[in-house]
Design a protein around this motif. Sequence first.
Motif, PDB file in Angstrom:
ATOM      1  N   ASP A 524       0.801  -1.219   0.000  1.00 44.14           N
ATOM      2  CA  ASP A 524       0.000   0.000   0.000  1.00 44.14           C
ATOM      3  C   ASP A 524       0.833   1.268   0.000  1.00 44.14           C
ATOM      4  O   ASP A 524       0.303   2.355   0.117  1.00 44.14           O
ATOM      5  CB  ASP A 524      -0.904   0.013   1.240  1.00 44.14           C
ATOM      6  N   GLY A 525       2.149   1.119  -0.051  1.00 43.64           N
ATOM      7  CA  GLY A 525       2.999   2.300   0.029  1.00 43.64           C
ATOM      8  C   GLY A 525       3.183   2.718   1.473  1.00 43.64           C
ATOM      9  O   GLY A 525       2.655   2.099   2.383  1.00 43.64           O
ATOM     10  N   PRO A 552      -2.945  12.850  -1.362  1.00 44.83           N
ATOM     11  CA  PRO A 552      -2.590  12.110  -0.140  1.00 44.83           C
ATOM     12  C   PRO A 552      -1.173  11.538  -0.138  1.00 44.83           C
ATOM     13  O   PRO A 552      -0.720  11.089   0.902  1.00 44.83           O
ATOM     14  CB  PRO A 552      -3.604  10.952  -0.116  1.00 44.83           C
ATOM     15  N   ARG A 811     -10.810  20.676   0.092  1.00 43.03           N
ATOM     16  CA  ARG A 811      -9.950  19.834   0.922  1.00 43.03           C
ATOM     17  C   ARG A 811      -9.314  20.613   2.064  1.00 43.03           C
ATOM     18  O   ARG A 811      -8.764  20.022   2.980  1.00 43.03           O
ATOM     19  CB  ARG A 811      -8.834  19.223   0.070  1.00 43.03           C
TER      20      ARG A 811
ATOM     21  N   ALA B  16     -17.380  10.175  -0.171  1.00 41.72           N
ATOM     22  CA  ALA B  16     -16.585  10.984  -1.105  1.00 41.72           C
ATOM     23  C   ALA B  16     -15.830  12.101  -0.387  1.00 41.72           C
ATOM     24  O   ALA B  16     -14.917  12.715  -0.960  1.00 41.72           O
ATOM     25  CB  ALA B  16     -17.498  11.573  -2.179  1.00 41.72           C
ATOM     26  N   ASP B  17     -16.189  12.385   0.877  1.00 45.24           N
ATOM     27  CA  ASP B  17     -15.490  13.449   1.610  1.00 45.24           C
ATOM     28  C   ASP B  17     -14.088  13.036   2.046  1.00 45.24           C
ATOM     29  O   ASP B  17     -13.270  13.879   2.394  1.00 45.24           O
ATOM     30  CB  ASP B  17     -16.289  13.836   2.874  1.00 45.24           C
ATOM     31  N   VAL B  18     -13.862  11.724   2.074  1.00 45.49           N
ATOM     32  CA  VAL B  18     -12.552  11.246   2.510  1.00 45.49           C
ATOM     33  C   VAL B  18     -11.745  10.868   1.263  1.00 45.49           C
ATOM     34  O   VAL B  18     -12.186  10.028   0.483  1.00 45.49           O
ATOM     35  CB  VAL B  18     -12.679  10.020   3.437  1.00 45.49           C
ATOM     36  N   PRO B  19     -10.618  11.493   1.045  1.00 44.60           N
ATOM     37  CA  PRO B  19      -9.850  11.177  -0.167  1.00 44.60           C
ATOM     38  C   PRO B  19      -9.378   9.722  -0.174  1.00 44.60           C
ATOM     39  O   PRO B  19      -9.069   9.161   0.875  1.00 44.60           O
ATOM     40  CB  PRO B  19      -8.658  12.133  -0.114  1.00 44.60           C
ATOM     41  N   ALA B  20      -9.371   9.126  -1.363  1.00 44.29           N
ATOM     42  CA  ALA B  20      -8.918   7.749  -1.484  1.00 44.29           C
ATOM     43  C   ALA B  20      -7.476   7.633  -0.987  1.00 44.29           C
ATOM     44  O   ALA B  20      -6.635   8.464  -1.325  1.00 44.29           O
ATOM     45  CB  ALA B  20      -9.001   7.308  -2.949  1.00 44.29           C
ATOM     46  N   ASP B  21      -7.203   6.616  -0.178  1.00 47.79           N
ATOM     47  CA  ASP B  21      -5.887   6.407   0.422  1.00 47.79           C
ATOM     48  C   ASP B  21      -5.394   7.630   1.195  1.00 47.79           C
ATOM     49  O   ASP B  21      -4.197   7.890   1.265  1.00 47.79           O
ATOM     50  CB  ASP B  21      -4.865   5.973  -0.638  1.00 47.79           C
ATOM     51  N   GLY B  22      -6.381   8.349   1.771  1.00 52.55           N
ATOM     52  CA  GLY B  22      -6.042   9.492   2.611  1.00 52.55           C
ATOM     53  C   GLY B  22      -6.961   9.529   3.806  1.00 52.55           C
ATOM     54  O   GLY B  22      -7.638   8.542   4.118  1.00 52.55           O
ATOM     55  N   GLY B  23      -6.986  10.667   4.481  1.00 52.96           N
ATOM     56  CA  GLY B  23      -7.795  10.766   5.685  1.00 52.96           C
ATOM     57  C   GLY B  23      -8.561  12.072   5.761  1.00 52.96           C
ATOM     58  O   GLY B  23      -8.338  12.988   4.978  1.00 52.96           O
ATOM     59  N   ALA B  24      -9.499  12.123   6.751  1.00 53.94           N
ATOM     60  CA  ALA B  24     -10.244  13.354   7.031  1.00 53.94           C
ATOM     61  C   ALA B  24     -10.623  13.316   8.504  1.00 53.94           C
ATOM     62  O   ALA B  24     -10.636  12.244   9.111  1.00 53.94           O
ATOM     63  CB  ALA B  24     -11.486  13.458   6.147  1.00 53.94           C
ATOM     64  N   ARG B  40      -7.141   1.118  -1.864  1.00 54.13           N
ATOM     65  CA  ARG B  40      -6.523  -0.005  -2.558  1.00 54.13           C
ATOM     66  C   ARG B  40      -6.900  -1.326  -1.913  1.00 54.13           C
ATOM     67  O   ARG B  40      -6.906  -2.364  -2.564  1.00 54.13           O
ATOM     68  CB  ARG B  40      -4.996   0.137  -2.563  1.00 54.13           C
ATOM     69  N   ARG B  41      -7.166  -1.287  -0.583  1.00 53.01           N
ATOM     70  CA  ARG B  41      -7.552  -2.507   0.128  1.00 53.01           C
ATOM     71  C   ARG B  41      -9.048  -2.564   0.353  1.00 53.01           C
ATOM     72  O   ARG B  41      -9.562  -3.519   0.944  1.00 53.01           O
ATOM     73  CB  ARG B  41      -6.860  -2.538   1.506  1.00 53.01           C
ATOM     74  N   MET B  63      -0.043  10.401   6.583  1.00 54.67           N
ATOM     75  CA  MET B  63       0.055   9.606   5.372  1.00 54.67           C
ATOM     76  C   MET B  63      -0.254   8.149   5.666  1.00 54.67           C
ATOM     77  O   MET B  63       0.297   7.568   6.604  1.00 54.67           O
ATOM     78  CB  MET B  63       1.464   9.733   4.809  1.00 54.67           C
ATOM     79  N   THR B  64      -1.140   7.558   4.870  1.00 56.80           N
ATOM     80  CA  THR B  64      -1.511   6.162   5.099  1.00 56.80           C
ATOM     81  C   THR B  64      -0.564   5.255   4.327  1.00 56.80           C
ATOM     82  O   THR B  64       0.144   5.701   3.430  1.00 56.80           O
ATOM     83  CB  THR B  64      -2.946   5.893   4.630  1.00 56.80           C
ATOM     84  N   GLY B  65      -0.569   3.991   4.695  1.00 56.03           N
ATOM     85  CA  GLY B  65       0.281   3.036   4.002  1.00 56.03           C
ATOM     86  C   GLY B  65       0.239   1.714   4.736  1.00 56.03           C
ATOM     87  O   GLY B  65      -0.676   1.454   5.521  1.00 56.03           O
TER      88      GLY B  65
END
Lengths: 842, 115
Positions: A524-525, A552, A811, B16-24, B40-41, B63-65
Motif C-alpha cells: 500500500d505504500g 494524499p 480539501r 466521497a469526503d474522505v480522499p482515497a488512500d487518505g484521511g479526514a 486499494r484494500r 500519510m496512510t500506508g
Amino acid sequence: MNTQNNRRIVVLGNGMAGYKFCEKLIAKQLGSAIPFTLTVFGEEPRIAYDRVHLSAYFAGKTADDLALAPESWYTDNNIQLYLSDPVIAIDRDRKEVRSHHGHVVPYDYLIFATGSSAFVPQIPGVDKDGVFVYRTLEDLDLIRTYATKARHGAVLGGGLLGLEAANALLDLGLEAAHVVEFAPRLMPRQIDAAGSAILQRRLEDLGLQIHLNKSTQQLTGDGVINGMQFADGSLLSIDMLVISAGIRPRDELAKRSGLDVHPRGGIVVDNFLQTSDPAIFAIGECALVHSMIYGLVAPAYDMADVVAARLTGTEREFQPFDMSTKLKLIGVDVASFGDAFAEGDDCRTVCYENKAKGVYKRINISADGTTLLGGILVGDAAEYNQLLQVCKNKTILPPDPEDLILGNRGGEDVPGAGVMSLPDEALICSCEAVTKAQLCHEIGENGQTTIDALKKSTKACTGCGGCTPMVKDLIQAVQKQQGVYVRNVLCEHFDYTRQELLDLAKINQLTTYGAVLDTLGKGDGCEVCKPAVASILASLWNENILEKDRAPIQDSNDRYLANLQRGGTYSVVPRIPGGEITPDKLIAIGQVAKQYGLYTKITGGQRIDLFGAHVGDLPAIWEQLIAAGFESGHAYGKALRTVKSCVGTTWCRFGVQDSVSFAIEIENRYKGIRAPHKFKSGVSGCVRECAEAQSKDFGIIATDKGWNLYVGGNGGAKPQHAHLLVSDVDKATCVKLIDRFLMFYIKTADPLMRTATWINKMEGGITYLKAVVVEDSLGIAAELEGEMDALIANYSCEWKAVVESPALRQRFTHFVNAPTLKDPTVQFAPMRDQIQAQDWIR
Amino acid sequence: MTTTETITWHVACQTADVPADGGACALINGRQIAIFHLARRNEWYATDNQCPHRQQMILSRGMTGSVGDEPKVACPFHKKAFSLKTGACLSGDDYQIDTFAVRIENGMVYIGLPA
C-alpha cells in the motif's frame, strides 16, 4: 629516556612534517605518566596547512579548509604554538632556542621541520615587480592580487608544481599562460620523453603554451617585469612570472648553529634522522637523508613517525622511500612508479601510446618476465594503484604482463589483478602507513564501510588522498566477500532506487501514484515511498501536485501547500523573487497578516513568512495574495526556495554586474521545479559575496568578465562551501549549465539528498560532475536541457489552481463535517507585539 | 474471556469526503475522529485525531500506508506511525491511540463510539 628531565621538545617549523610529528608524538605517548611538553615555532602566520593541495586555494578552498587541524587542536593537546615567530638562534650548550620575538625556550630535544623554500635561480631581473614564487598561501594571495591586472603570465619550471601554477594562472583569468622549461621535456624527474610529448599535447589543448629547451638569460622590464629573454635569442613578452624551479632546504639556522649541512643544501642526518648533535633531529624537506632530499609528503610523514617513535622508546630506521607518484594535473593523470626509467639488458619494456586519446603507458619488466620494475602512465592512470602494489610487493606477473596496462583482451581473467589479490601486508596508504589487513579488519569486523569512517579509524586517505580509489575498492570487495550487496532501494514497497524508479516512471509514462505502485511496486505504500514518488512525478511532468490521486501522497507541507507548524497551523510564504518587493506588495502582505492575525517575520532567504494560519483560511489568504500579484513561494516544497541577491550595480558602488536582475530571472526560471530535496540559490554582484552564494546549492558571483557559477554549497547542520563549476561565463551559458546541473541532480540523487551530499557521494565528485555538466562527457547535455525546458514550460502557480478550483479548495478544512469550524484546540500565546504557537507537551 | 462494549453509530460524512488512500477529520460528540479510507484494500479505519507524541490534533492529515500487511498512518509532525487496526505505535515508542469501528452504508460513513 623517559625521565622527567628530558621531556621538553621544541619543534622548529609548523608545516606538514612538523604538524605530523606533534600528532604522532601525542598519539604514541597516550597514557604516559609524564607527558612531553611541546613547543612549536612557525614562521608563517597560519596554523599548519595542506601544502600538497595548495592549488585548491585558487579553486575556492579557504585557508581554513586547507588547515590540517583547527587552532583548538593545539590548545587541546597542550602545545605551545608561536606563529609568525621563527627561531633565530640556538644555544646548543645551554640547550635553548631564542625566537624572533624574543621567546627563550629550553629543550631536551629539538626537531628541525623547517621545510624548504622555493629555489630562485640567479637570473638578472628576478627582483623585478611581478615575479613570484609558488610556495605558501601568502604567495598565492600575492599572485591572485597581481593577476587582476595582468594579461600574459609565465611559469619558470615545467615540473609538477610549475604546471599546477600555470593552470592557476589560467584559472585566475589570464589570457595566456606559458610554461618555460630548461630541460627537453616536462616533469623530467617523473616521466620520459614519450610521456612528456603526450602530456604536452594534452596541456596545450587546455590552453597552456609550452616552451622546452629554454635557458632564461634575463628578465626584462623597467622595475616591473615585461618579458623573458632566452639564450637562443628569442623573447617572450609577459607581465607576470611565477618561479617554480625546485626547492631549497631551509638549513640556514642549522648551519649557523654549527650542525653538519650539505654543501648543496640539507641538514645531514643519519637513518634515525639524528643530526650531528644527538639532541637534534631533522625531518621533512630540510633533512638530507640517504644523500637526498625527499620532496614528498609520505616520506616526510614517515620521518615524523620515526622520530616520534624514537622519543617514546621504539627505535626504527627510516628506510629508503618509494618515490612513486600519481597526480591529476589539470585533469590529466600523470603517474610514475618504481624504476620508471629502467633500461638495458636486465629489463624489458612494454609501451602503449595512443596519440588520438592522449594516453601513454610504459611498464618495465625484469628480463625473466616475472616482476614489475616500474613504469609511467600519462593520460590514464586507472591502473596506477594496482601496478604500484604489484611492483612494491614483487607479485609474480601473469604470462602476458601487457594485460596489466592494456586490459585483458580475451581469455582468462588476469590473475594478480584486483585489490583482493594483494598480500595482507601491502601498504595501501603510504602517507599513514596503513596496510590492507588493517583496512579489511576495520571494514569487515568493525563495519567501517565508508571512506569517512575509515579516515577516522585508520587515517587512511587523509594525506595525499591518492589511495582513496583503492580503499573504495577494498570496501566493495570486502562487503562482496561477506555477501553484502549494497543497493539503495526506496523501501519495502519498491525494489528500485530513486533513479531507477524515475527512469521507469518516465518510460512507462506514469503520472499517478496508483499507476506507479501497480506497475512497479507492491503493498500500500508508506510515508517513505509516497513523497519520493510524488517528487519523481513532479520532476517528470510538473503537473499540479494535488490533482489526480496525488494529494494524499504528498508530504505534510506539500499536501496543504504550506508549512505545518506547532499547534497544527500553517505558515505562508509568497514568492518575492530576488528579495525585491514594491511598497504596494509590502502593504498587501501587511493587510493579509493583519486580517488573519498572523505573526510575520523576515526569512533568511529575503522573503516574508506569515505564521499561524488555520488550514481552512489558507485558500482565502492566497486568494488575496494572488490578487495582489503574488505567487506561491514553494517554501513547503522540495523545490527551488529563494534566489538571494545583493543589490549589485543598480545601487552598490562596488558591484560589477546587475545581480538583482539575474537573481529574479533565475528565480522565475526555476520556480516550482521539484527535486529530491529543496534547493537554494544566490547571486552576488561582486567578489565580496554579500548574497552568500557559495553556501547555496547553486550560486552565482559576478566578475568583471561575466559570472562564476558554484554548485553544491550548503548551510544547515553540515555547512559546506560550493565548488566552482565554471568561471567568467555569460548569462546564457550560466543558465544553460544550471539547467544541466539541476536536471542531472533531479534525475540521479537519492530521496531527500541535498546537492552537497549528492556531489560528496558521487564517484569522481566535482571532477566527474564538471565533466558531465560542462564538458558533456556523457553526451546527455541536450537531453537535460530539453527536459528542463519542458518542466519550465509546464509551470503554473499551484496556489492559483487551488484558489480557482472548488474541488481542491474543499480539501482545506479541519472538520469534514463542519467545514467552517476551526480546530478549537489551536491556541496561541502572546509574543512581543504578536503571537506565537502554544508550546507543546514535551 | 469476552467483553462486550456497547457502541453507538454516528454519521460522520459522505464517503466521497474522505480522499482515497487518505484521511479526514470529523467532529463527533465534541471528539475529533480521524477517518481513513485505504481504497486499494477497500478498507475503512477510524482513530483518535490526536497524536500522543506531542498531543497535536493532526493524524487525519497523516500519510496512510502499510508495513508488511499492517495498515498504518504516519503523523505529519514527526513521522510516528500507528497501526490502524490496533492503534499501537509502530515506530518503537510506547504510544497507543484509540481505534473505532467504521460502517459504510448508502454512501455514508458511520463511526461507532463507546456509548
